[in-house]
Motif scaffolding. Sequence first.
Motif, PDB file in Angstrom:
ATOM      1  N   VAL A   1      33.762  -3.956  -6.586  1.00  0.00           N
ATOM      2  CA  VAL A   1      34.893  -4.183  -7.490  1.00  0.00           C
ATOM      3  C   VAL A   1      35.915  -3.052  -7.356  1.00  0.00           C
ATOM      4  O   VAL A   1      37.102  -3.296  -7.091  1.00  0.00           O
ATOM      5  N   TRP A   2      35.459  -1.798  -7.563  1.00  0.00           N
ATOM      6  CA  TRP A   2      36.420  -0.702  -7.467  1.00  0.00           C
ATOM      7  C   TRP A   2      36.879  -0.495  -6.035  1.00  0.00           C
ATOM      8  O   TRP A   2      38.021  -0.072  -5.787  1.00  0.00           O
ATOM      9  N   LEU A   3      36.028  -0.798  -5.050  1.00  0.00           N
ATOM     10  CA  LEU A   3      36.442  -0.646  -3.653  1.00  0.00           C
ATOM     11  C   LEU A   3      37.549  -1.629  -3.302  1.00  0.00           C
ATOM     12  O   LEU A   3      38.576  -1.251  -2.703  1.00  0.00           O
ATOM     13  N   ALA A   4      37.358  -2.889  -3.686  1.00  0.00           N
ATOM     14  CA  ALA A   4      38.383  -3.892  -3.385  1.00  0.00           C
ATOM     15  C   ALA A   4      39.684  -3.589  -4.127  1.00  0.00           C
ATOM     16  O   ALA A   4      40.786  -3.735  -3.575  1.00  0.00           O
TER      17      ALA A   4
ATOM     18  N   LEU B   1      40.110   9.225 -12.393  1.00  0.00           N
ATOM     19  CA  LEU B   1      40.570  10.123 -11.341  1.00  0.00           C
ATOM     20  C   LEU B   1      40.039   9.699  -9.973  1.00  0.00           C
ATOM     21  O   LEU B   1      40.759   9.765  -8.970  1.00  0.00           O
ATOM     22  N   PHE B   2      38.782   9.282  -9.927  1.00  0.00           N
ATOM     23  CA  PHE B   2      38.231   8.837  -8.652  1.00  0.00           C
ATOM     24  C   PHE B   2      38.951   7.587  -8.159  1.00  0.00           C
ATOM     25  O   PHE B   2      39.237   7.454  -6.958  1.00  0.00           O
ATOM     26  N   PHE B   3      39.258   6.697  -9.084  1.00  0.00           N
ATOM     27  CA  PHE B   3      39.950   5.468  -8.677  1.00  0.00           C
ATOM     28  C   PHE B   3      41.360   5.781  -8.190  1.00  0.00           C
ATOM     29  O   PHE B   3      41.804   5.248  -7.159  1.00  0.00           O
TER      30      PHE B   3
ATOM     31  N   MET C   1      38.254  -0.052 -13.977  1.00  0.00           N
ATOM     32  CA  MET C   1      37.811   1.059 -14.809  1.00  0.00           C
ATOM     33  C   MET C   1      36.412   0.845 -15.392  1.00  0.00           C
ATOM     34  O   MET C   1      35.790   1.789 -15.880  1.00  0.00           O
ATOM     35  N   ARG C   2      35.896  -0.374 -15.336  1.00  0.00           N
ATOM     36  CA  ARG C   2      34.529  -0.628 -15.781  1.00  0.00           C
ATOM     37  C   ARG C   2      33.493  -0.158 -14.767  1.00  0.00           C
ATOM     38  O   ARG C   2      32.313  -0.045 -15.092  1.00  0.00           O
TER      39      ARG C   2
ATOM     40  N   PHE D   1      47.930  -4.544 -14.325  1.00  0.00           N
ATOM     41  CA  PHE D   1      47.163  -4.034 -15.455  1.00  0.00           C
ATOM     42  C   PHE D   1      45.752  -4.620 -15.474  1.00  0.00           C
ATOM     43  O   PHE D   1      44.765  -3.901 -15.688  1.00  0.00           O
ATOM     44  N   LEU D   2      45.645  -5.908 -15.249  1.00  0.00           N
ATOM     45  CA  LEU D   2      44.332  -6.552 -15.296  1.00  0.00           C
ATOM     46  C   LEU D   2      43.418  -6.019 -14.194  1.00  0.00           C
ATOM     47  O   LEU D   2      42.219  -5.812 -14.420  1.00  0.00           O
ATOM     48  N   ILE D   3      43.980  -5.754 -13.011  1.00  0.00           N
ATOM     49  CA  ILE D   3      43.173  -5.237 -11.896  1.00  0.00           C
ATOM     50  C   ILE D   3      42.641  -3.848 -12.228  1.00  0.00           C
ATOM     51  O   ILE D   3      41.447  -3.556 -12.049  1.00  0.00           O
ATOM     52  N   VAL D   4      43.514  -2.982 -12.718  1.00  0.00           N
ATOM     53  CA  VAL D   4      43.094  -1.616 -13.051  1.00  0.00           C
ATOM     54  C   VAL D   4      42.091  -1.635 -14.207  1.00  0.00           C
ATOM     55  O   VAL D   4      41.088  -0.900 -14.188  1.00  0.00           O
TER      56      VAL D   4
END
Length: 346
Positions: A220-223, A48-50, A42-43, A35-38
């Motif tokens: 961040v979102w890539l990792a 949908l892209f994620f 999201m920031r 949950f914390l990672i997602v």
Amino acid sequence: MHYAALPTVRRSPLLGLGRHDLALVAITMFWGTTFLIVHTAMRHSGPLFFVGSRFATAGLLTLLVFRKALRGLTRADLVAGASVGTTIFFGYALQTYGLQTVSSSTSAFITALYVPLVPLFQWLLLRRPPKPAGLLGIACALIGLILLAGPGAVSPALGAGELATLGSAVAGAAEIVLISRFAGRVDLRRITVVQLLTASVLSFLAMPAAGESVPAFSWVWLAAAVGLGAASAVIQLTMNWAQQSVPPMRATVIYSAEPVWGGLVGRLAGDRLPGPAVLGAALIILGVFVSEAPLPRLRRRRSTPERGSVRSARPAASDPTPRPARPAEDRQPADRQPDRTSSPVV
């Protein structure tokens, strides 16, 4: 594999859980920690892209590992993988859409409705009525999830967000039952690749309809997408493997412990769970063991008169003492047998 043909699972000494059960427990524990990672990802990215990036990573990894197995891809593999992948997409997309307008507690409460939906879908799709022990475990898990969601989760109003979240619960229940429905009928490796890529493609295709654009590049979102994507590949492969032996209702009860593990992680981070939430967590854990508890059966009582009726049909012997069988040389045809009408019936 049809549900009725599920093989017998050997239980390990660890609390009566077999290796397939423990595998599902392990991935449920991981779900509770993501949950914390997602939330952080999201920031920097749209939902949908994620989700599309996450499952694209998972699909490409499994494609690379199982590329030789894909040479024998069949129509059954495509249908099964696309069906499960579609439920994965709707489960993630609808829940994410609902979270934009409803609170997290309300979302948790409505999503928990997938628990009682599984036995219904199992009956409709697998033609297998639920067992009483499974229903008892489902009831414990559902009550526990409601207690975890909290009193503020119950709301009589059903807006667009609530309806979308309800749709995600239906998709989640359908995913569990479909995995069990196709398990053993298709190749485990090929169906995993197809379902992951299906979820990814549908997520990307839904972006224009949802008005979501490609976000700016961020490590961040890539990792997060790459890390969770690799985990998703292992998770879906494990689910496809384990649910060949674990019935859908038992798997549902195990999956319902996800918020329990999430709460434990939050407790380590300094959060405190209220008393009802702790009770709810205990009920969910109890449901895991209750779902396969042996219950008394009445078949033996019904079978006793039947056996007695067969024996009563035989003539009663005047001498209750059993007599040894006659030697083979004494057995003669009926027309050469001496008159034994005065002898007791043996």
